[in-house]
Write a protein that holds these residues in place. Structure first.
Motif, PDB file in Angstrom:
ATOM      1  N   TRP A  80       0.827  -1.210   0.000  1.00  0.00           N
ATOM      2  CA  TRP A  80       0.000   0.000   0.000  1.00  0.00           C
ATOM      3  C   TRP A  80       0.860   1.259   0.000  1.00  0.00           C
ATOM      4  CZ3 TRP A  80      -4.542  -1.424  -1.503  1.00  0.00           C
ATOM      5  CH2 TRP A  80      -5.012  -2.691  -1.163  1.00  0.00           C
ATOM      6  N   THR A  81       1.996   1.212   0.684  1.00  0.00           N
ATOM      7  CA  THR A  81       2.889   2.374   0.637  1.00  0.00           C
ATOM      8  C   THR A  81       3.558   2.483  -0.732  1.00  0.00           C
ATOM      9  OG1 THR A  81       4.710   1.075   1.595  1.00  0.00           O
ATOM     10  CG2 THR A  81       3.339   2.343   3.109  1.00  0.00           C
ATOM     11  N   TYR A  82       3.844   1.331  -1.355  1.00  0.00           N
ATOM     12  CA  TYR A  82       4.461   1.328  -2.686  1.00  0.00           C
ATOM     13  C   TYR A  82       3.606   2.081  -3.707  1.00  0.00           C
ATOM     14  CZ  TYR A  82       5.413  -0.437  -7.371  1.00  0.00           C
ATOM     15  OH  TYR A  82       5.654  -0.537  -8.727  1.00  0.00           O
ATOM     16  N   LEU A  83       2.305   2.050  -3.542  1.00  0.00           N
ATOM     17  CA  LEU A  83       1.413   2.706  -4.497  1.00  0.00           C
ATOM     18  C   LEU A  83       1.614   4.216  -4.557  1.00  0.00           C
ATOM     19  CD1 LEU A  83      -1.884   0.687  -3.894  1.00  0.00           C
ATOM     20  CD2 LEU A  83      -0.239   0.435  -5.758  1.00  0.00           C
ATOM     21  N   PHE A  84       2.327   4.763  -3.568  1.00  0.00           N
ATOM     22  CA  PHE A  84       2.626   6.196  -3.573  1.00  0.00           C
ATOM     23  C   PHE A  84       3.997   6.504  -4.170  1.00  0.00           C
ATOM     24  CE2 PHE A  84      -0.895   6.299  -0.597  1.00  0.00           C
ATOM     25  CZ  PHE A  84      -1.536   7.477  -0.958  1.00  0.00           C
ATOM     26  N   THR A  85       4.679   5.479  -4.696  1.00  0.00           N
ATOM     27  CA  THR A  85       5.914   5.766  -5.419  1.00  0.00           C
ATOM     28  C   THR A  85       5.555   6.324  -6.794  1.00  0.00           C
ATOM     29  OG1 THR A  85       6.081   3.485  -6.249  1.00  0.00           O
ATOM     30  CG2 THR A  85       7.244   4.003  -4.190  1.00  0.00           C
ATOM     31  N   ARG A  86       6.536   6.875  -7.457  1.00  0.00           N
ATOM     32  CA  ARG A  86       6.277   7.688  -8.659  1.00  0.00           C
ATOM     33  C   ARG A  86       5.548   6.938  -9.770  1.00  0.00           C
ATOM     34  NH1 ARG A  86      10.951  10.977 -12.055  1.00  0.00           N
ATOM     35  NH2 ARG A  86       9.542  11.927 -13.591  1.00  0.00           N
ATOM     36  N   THR A  87       6.026   5.735 -10.130  1.00  0.00           N
ATOM     37  CA  THR A  87       5.454   5.039 -11.288  1.00  0.00           C
ATOM     38  C   THR A  87       3.999   4.621 -11.087  1.00  0.00           C
ATOM     39  OG1 THR A  87       7.624   4.297 -12.056  1.00  0.00           O
ATOM     40  CG2 THR A  87       5.701   3.053 -12.829  1.00  0.00           C
ATOM     41  N   PRO A  88       3.663   3.871 -10.021  1.00  0.00           N
ATOM     42  CA  PRO A  88       2.246   3.508  -9.859  1.00  0.00           C
ATOM     43  C   PRO A  88       1.353   4.718  -9.616  1.00  0.00           C
ATOM     44  CG  PRO A  88       3.513   2.853  -7.936  1.00  0.00           C
ATOM     45  CD  PRO A  88       4.497   3.249  -8.977  1.00  0.00           C
ATOM     46  N   PHE A  89       1.887   5.738  -8.945  1.00  0.00           N
ATOM     47  CA  PHE A  89       1.090   6.946  -8.728  1.00  0.00           C
ATOM     48  C   PHE A  89       0.722   7.582 -10.066  1.00  0.00           C
ATOM     49  CE2 PHE A  89       0.608  11.531  -7.966  1.00  0.00           C
ATOM     50  CZ  PHE A  89      -0.337  11.527  -6.953  1.00  0.00           C
ATOM     51  N   ARG A  90       1.701   7.643 -10.973  1.00  0.00           N
ATOM     52  CA  ARG A  90       1.456   8.247 -12.291  1.00  0.00           C
ATOM     53  C   ARG A  90       0.521   7.372 -13.111  1.00  0.00           C
ATOM     54  NH1 ARG A  90       3.838   7.171 -16.979  1.00  0.00           N
ATOM     55  NH2 ARG A  90       5.514   6.011 -15.945  1.00  0.00           N
ATOM     56  N   LEU A  91       0.788   6.065 -13.159  1.00  0.00           N
ATOM     57  CA  LEU A  91      -0.036   5.161 -13.961  1.00  0.00           C
ATOM     58  C   LEU A  91      -1.439   4.987 -13.378  1.00  0.00           C
ATOM     59  CD1 LEU A  91       2.590   2.395 -14.849  1.00  0.00           C
ATOM     60  CD2 LEU A  91       1.757   4.257 -16.307  1.00  0.00           C
ATOM     61  N   GLY A  92      -1.565   5.321 -12.088  1.00  0.00           N
ATOM     62  CA  GLY A  92      -2.877   5.227 -11.439  1.00  0.00           C
ATOM     63  C   GLY A  92      -3.664   6.512 -11.498  1.00  0.00           C
ATOM     64  N   GLY A  93      -3.251   7.427 -12.379  1.00  0.00           N
ATOM     65  CA  GLY A  93      -4.036   8.633 -12.613  1.00  0.00           C
ATOM     66  C   GLY A  93      -3.626   9.842 -11.790  1.00  0.00           C
ATOM     67  N   GLN A  94      -2.522   9.708 -11.031  1.00  0.00           N
ATOM     68  CA  GLN A  94      -1.995  10.827 -10.231  1.00  0.00           C
ATOM     69  C   GLN A  94      -3.062  11.457  -9.327  1.00  0.00           C
ATOM     70  OE1 GLN A  94       1.263  13.163 -12.298  1.00  0.00           O
ATOM     71  NE2 GLN A  94       0.026  12.617 -14.092  1.00  0.00           N
ATOM     72  N   SER A  95      -3.901  10.593  -8.767  1.00  0.00           N
ATOM     73  CA  SER A  95      -5.007  11.114  -7.942  1.00  0.00           C
ATOM     74  C   SER A  95      -5.123  10.421  -6.596  1.00  0.00           C
ATOM     75  CB  SER A  95      -6.333  10.959  -8.707  1.00  0.00           C
ATOM     76  OG  SER A  95      -6.577   9.586  -9.012  1.00  0.00           O
ATOM     77  N   LEU A  96      -4.181   9.516  -6.288  1.00  0.00           N
ATOM     78  CA  LEU A  96      -4.325   8.722  -5.075  1.00  0.00           C
ATOM     79  C   LEU A  96      -4.261   9.580  -3.814  1.00  0.00           C
ATOM     80  CD1 LEU A  96      -4.731   5.923  -3.902  1.00  0.00           C
ATOM     81  CD2 LEU A  96      -2.245   5.575  -3.941  1.00  0.00           C
ATOM     82  N   HIS A  97      -3.575  10.715  -3.868  1.00  0.00           N
ATOM     83  CA  HIS A  97      -3.489  11.589  -2.700  1.00  0.00           C
ATOM     84  C   HIS A  97      -4.861  12.139  -2.291  1.00  0.00           C
ATOM     85  CE1 HIS A  97      -3.311  14.061  -6.243  1.00  0.00           C
ATOM     86  NE2 HIS A  97      -3.383  15.180  -5.556  1.00  0.00           N
TER      87      HIS A  97
END
Length: 222
Positions: free
Chosen positions: A118-135
């Motif tokens: 779950w913390t990994y999802l905030f790294t750059r690549t998945p955050f970008r590929l996940g729509g840059q909206s997880l925050h």
């Protein structure tokens, strides 16, 4: 039990740091050891609840974003968000095990993967590929707090969590002196993210004997 019996059971090396911090006082050393365990127990419950609400918030976000209740499985396909995820093998093994047992569901796969995922999802690549909206799962976050800062702070919580999981002491400073500063700072960080997620500690933890304030105070006053 005599102090030597505790040394035999727990090891001289483990107890020596408590003995040194208490100036050679064996009774105080054992009391500090016991209170460190109590403190870890409190934090274990505190972090357990935090992990659950964090992963549920992330899961609900991506179910909506991808319009897919099985997004964790489908996003592990190459070129998608989790195509190069270091937890890919763990996820696939868990899916296979749950499926073979006839127990697969979104809830079970969500609870089967580690906090590190779950913390990994905030790294750059998945955050970008996940729509840059997880925050956006943190509606009460500090203005301007972005992906990198969130990741770094979640990693601080993860490191603290792992110290507890590995039975390491959390009542000393780097020089081995009795000090609860690290525990207090980690406590404040966890509660900050609880509030970022939209909860109040007095509501979320109501009726749960997990808040560590009294144990921290007891150690400070030893």
């Amino acid at each position: 039990m005599k102090y030597t019996d505790f040394e035999k059971a727990l090891s001289v090396a483990r107890l020596s740091k408590y003995l040194n911090a208490c100036g050679g006082n064996k009774v105080a050393a054992l009391n500090l050891y016991r209170n460190n365990i109590k403190l870890c127990q409190k934090f274990y419950g505190l972090i357990n609840v935090f992990e659950v609400i964090l992963r549920n918030a992330i899961n609900n976000h991506y179910i909506t974003f991808f319009s897919d209740t099985d997004w964790i499985i489908h996003q592990t396909e190459s070129a998608l968000m989790l195509g190069s995820c270091p937890y890919k093998g763990e996820i696939q093994n868990n899916v296979t095990t749950l499926t073979n047992r006839g127990r697969y569901s979104n809830d079970r796969i969500v609870s089967s993967v580690t906090f590190g995922f779950w913390t990994y999802l905030f790294t750059r690549t998945p955050f970008r590929l996940g729509g840059q909206s997880l925050h956006r799962i943190f509606p009460n976050r500090t203005f301007g707090l972005g992906q990198r800062a969130i990741y770094n702070e979640l990693m601080e919580i993860k490191r603290f969590r792992n110290r507890i999981a590995h039975h390491e002491a959390i009542c000393f400073d780097a020089s081995g002196n009795k000090d609860t500063t690290y525990a207090k700072e980690s406590y404040a960080l966890i509660l900050k993210y609880v509030e970022f997620l939209g909860y109040k500690k007095e509501h979320l933890y109501y009726g749960m004997d997990v808040l560590p304030d009294m144990v921290i105070e007891k150690i400070d006053n030893m």
